[in-house]
Design a protein around this motif. Structure first.
Motif, PDB file in Angstrom:
ATOM      1  N   SER A  78       0.847  -1.190   0.000  1.00  0.00           N
ATOM      2  CA  SER A  78       0.000   0.000   0.000  1.00  0.00           C
ATOM      3  C   SER A  78       0.878   1.234   0.000  1.00  0.00           C
ATOM      4  N   GLY A  79       0.217   2.358  -0.117  1.00  0.00           N
ATOM      5  CA  GLY A  79       0.953   3.616  -0.115  1.00  0.00           C
ATOM      6  C   GLY A  79       0.122   4.622  -0.863  1.00  0.00           C
ATOM      7  N   PRO A  80       0.317   5.905  -0.593  1.00  0.00           N
ATOM      8  CA  PRO A  80      -0.529   6.916  -1.212  1.00  0.00           C
ATOM      9  C   PRO A  80      -0.454   6.932  -2.733  1.00  0.00           C
ATOM     10  N   SER A  81      -1.527   7.430  -3.327  1.00  0.00           N
ATOM     11  CA  SER A  81      -1.600   7.578  -4.777  1.00  0.00           C
ATOM     12  C   SER A  81      -0.396   8.381  -5.254  1.00  0.00           C
ATOM     13  N   GLY A  82       0.285   7.891  -6.273  1.00  0.00           N
ATOM     14  CA  GLY A  82       1.401   8.631  -6.847  1.00  0.00           C
ATOM     15  C   GLY A  82       2.747   8.290  -6.236  1.00  0.00           C
ATOM     16  N   VAL A  83       2.753   7.404  -5.228  1.00  0.00           N
ATOM     17  CA  VAL A  83       4.029   7.095  -4.559  1.00  0.00           C
ATOM     18  C   VAL A  83       4.913   6.197  -5.428  1.00  0.00           C
ATOM     19  N   GLY A  84       4.280   5.553  -6.415  1.00  0.00           N
ATOM     20  CA  GLY A  84       5.062   4.706  -7.327  1.00  0.00           C
ATOM     21  C   GLY A  84       4.875   3.215  -7.075  1.00  0.00           C
ATOM     22  N   LYS A  85       3.728   2.847  -6.485  1.00  0.00           N
ATOM     23  CA  LYS A  85       3.475   1.418  -6.215  1.00  0.00           C
ATOM     24  C   LYS A  85       3.504   0.603  -7.504  1.00  0.00           C
ATOM     25  N   GLY A  86       2.868   1.148  -8.539  1.00  0.00           N
ATOM     26  CA  GLY A  86       2.782   0.433  -9.822  1.00  0.00           C
ATOM     27  C   GLY A  86       4.165   0.192 -10.408  1.00  0.00           C
ATOM     28  N   THR A  87       4.993   1.215 -10.400  1.00  0.00           N
ATOM     29  CA  THR A  87       6.345   1.100 -10.974  1.00  0.00           C
ATOM     30  C   THR A  87       7.184   0.119 -10.164  1.00  0.00           C
ATOM     31  N   VAL A  88       7.080   0.212  -8.847  1.00  0.00           N
ATOM     32  CA  VAL A  88       7.845  -0.692  -7.989  1.00  0.00           C
ATOM     33  C   VAL A  88       7.384  -2.135  -8.215  1.00  0.00           C
ATOM     34  N   CYS A  89       6.064  -2.319  -8.294  1.00  0.00           N
ATOM     35  CA  CYS A  89       5.508  -3.665  -8.512  1.00  0.00           C
ATOM     36  C   CYS A  89       6.004  -4.263  -9.823  1.00  0.00           C
TER      37      CYS A  89
ATOM     38  N   GLU B 107       0.934   2.451  10.858  1.00  0.00           N
ATOM     39  CA  GLU B 107       1.298   1.634  12.037  1.00  0.00           C
ATOM     40  C   GLU B 107       0.746   0.199  11.962  1.00  0.00           C
ATOM     41  N   HIS B 108      -0.282  -0.027  11.124  1.00  0.00           N
ATOM     42  CA  HIS B 108      -0.852  -1.368  11.016  1.00  0.00           C
ATOM     43  C   HIS B 108      -0.023  -2.278  10.108  1.00  0.00           C
ATOM     44  N   TYR B 109       0.999  -1.709   9.496  1.00  0.00           N
ATOM     45  CA  TYR B 109       1.818  -2.480   8.540  1.00  0.00           C
ATOM     46  C   TYR B 109       3.057  -3.056   9.236  1.00  0.00           C
ATOM     47  N   ASP B 110       3.661  -4.064   8.570  1.00  0.00           N
ATOM     48  CA  ASP B 110       4.859  -4.688   9.137  1.00  0.00           C
ATOM     49  C   ASP B 110       6.127  -3.932   8.744  1.00  0.00           C
ATOM     50  N   TYR B 111       6.122  -3.351   7.548  1.00  0.00           N
ATOM     51  CA  TYR B 111       7.334  -2.708   7.024  1.00  0.00           C
ATOM     52  C   TYR B 111       6.996  -1.371   6.364  1.00  0.00           C
ATOM     53  N   ALA B 112       7.893  -0.410   6.496  1.00  0.00           N
ATOM     54  CA  ALA B 112       7.788   0.865   5.773  1.00  0.00           C
ATOM     55  C   ALA B 112       8.992   0.978   4.851  1.00  0.00           C
ATOM     56  N   VAL B 113       8.717   1.230   3.575  1.00  0.00           N
ATOM     57  CA  VAL B 113       9.802   1.350   2.594  1.00  0.00           C
ATOM     58  C   VAL B 113       9.679   2.710   1.909  1.00  0.00           C
ATOM     59  N   VAL B 114      10.742   3.498   1.945  1.00  0.00           N
ATOM     60  CA  VAL B 114      10.705   4.800   1.276  1.00  0.00           C
ATOM     61  C   VAL B 114      11.076   4.612  -0.200  1.00  0.00           C
ATOM     62  N   ASN B 115      10.211   5.149  -1.054  1.00  0.00           N
ATOM     63  CA  ASN B 115      10.506   5.055  -2.487  1.00  0.00           C
ATOM     64  C   ASN B 115      11.243   6.319  -2.949  1.00  0.00           C
ATOM     65  N   ASP B 116      12.490   6.429  -2.519  1.00  0.00           N
ATOM     66  CA  ASP B 116      13.304   7.564  -2.955  1.00  0.00           C
ATOM     67  C   ASP B 116      13.900   7.270  -4.320  1.00  0.00           C
ATOM     68  N   GLU B 117      14.132   5.991  -4.555  1.00  0.00           N
ATOM     69  CA  GLU B 117      14.733   5.573  -5.836  1.00  0.00           C
ATOM     70  C   GLU B 117      14.230   4.158  -6.112  1.00  0.00           C
ATOM     71  N   ILE B 118      13.701   3.935  -7.331  1.00  0.00           N
ATOM     72  CA  ILE B 118      13.024   2.666  -7.634  1.00  0.00           C
ATOM     73  C   ILE B 118      13.872   1.434  -7.313  1.00  0.00           C
ATOM     74  N   ASP B 119      15.119   1.419  -7.810  1.00  0.00           N
ATOM     75  CA  ASP B 119      15.966   0.236  -7.616  1.00  0.00           C
ATOM     76  C   ASP B 119      16.171  -0.080  -6.142  1.00  0.00           C
ATOM     77  N   MET B 120      16.378   0.986  -5.368  1.00  0.00           N
ATOM     78  CA  MET B 120      16.618   0.806  -3.925  1.00  0.00           C
ATOM     79  C   MET B 120      15.341   0.299  -3.239  1.00  0.00           C
ATOM     80  N   ALA B 121      14.194   0.889  -3.607  1.00  0.00           N
ATOM     81  CA  ALA B 121      12.919   0.481  -3.005  1.00  0.00           C
ATOM     82  C   ALA B 121      12.656  -1.000  -3.318  1.00  0.00           C
TER      83      ALA B 121
END
Ligand code: 5GP
Length: 188
Positions: A10-21, A159-173
């Motif tokens: 999950s993550g807010p609209s525009g955060v890049g979930k689609g690209t990361v996926c 807080e309900h999630y197990d992990y938080a990942v910052v999408n600062d850069e696609i490869d790193m995320a």
């Protein structure tokens, strides 16, 4: 045979979930994407059955009635839901499956799959998030404002999630998420 892992991103609209996926699916052979159903209109370039199953409101309501959805939620005026059968079959085949869904739906999945892996993708900042949504050029100003407000509400539920990942850069995320999946497979 060992069942696959259910992963929720999950993550807010525009955060890049689609690209990361997309990048994750390219790299990870045992990972399958759960294609959601939605009543939203397709964006330019989106393909039915690939990005979403695009449904009329009536059809979507029928899917709810028939209990064909693992979860569903209303998001900025449209319905979104996860077809249940595909998820169950994929997990039984021992494959991992990734659900790219918003927070309300994710919390419902958590009730049914407490062992799922819940990952929240964060933007480097809210200003950066707004720039990304504007840059996508697919939403008008009212929708952008609405999506930004929803984003702030969503981040509060991290807080309900197990992990938080910052999408600062696609490869790193992607690397961070891959590492999470590998570690989860090693869990005793
Ligand atoms: P978009 O319109 O930008 O494609 O998606 C809007 C939001 O709905 C995103 O946060 C996306 O992750 C979420 N979403 C997509 N599919 C589903 C789904 O099946 N269930 C739920 N609850 N949210 C979804």
């Amino acid at each position: 045979m060992k069942k696959g892992l259910l992963i929720v991103l999950s993550g807010p609209s525009g955060v890049g979930k689609g690209t990361v996926c997309k990048a994750l699916l390219k790299k990870t052979s045992n990972l399958t994407y759960s294609v959601s159903a939605t009543t939203r209109q397709p964006r330019l370039g989106e393909v039915d059955g690939v990005n979403y199953f695009f449904k009329s409101r009536d059809h979507f309501l029928r899917m709810i009635e028939e209990d064909a959805l693992l979860e569903y939620a209303e998001y900025v005026g449209n319905y979104y839901g996860t077809p249940r059968e595909f998820v169950d079959k994929t997990l039984e085949q021992g494959k991992d499956i990734i659900l790219e869904i918003e927070v309300q739906g994710a919390l419902k999945v958590k009730e049914k799959f407490p062992d799922g892996i819940f990952i929240f993708l964060l933007p480097p900042s809210l200003d950066e998030l707004k720039d990304r949504i504007i840059g996508r050029g697919t939403e008008n100003e009212t929708v952008i404002d609405h999506r930004m407000n929803v984003a702030i509400e969503e981040i509060a539920l991290m807080e309900h999630y197990d992990y938080a990942v910052v999408n600062d850069e696609i490869d790193m995320a992607c690397k961070r998420i891959e590492s999470i999946i590998i570690a989860e497979h090693c869990k005793i």
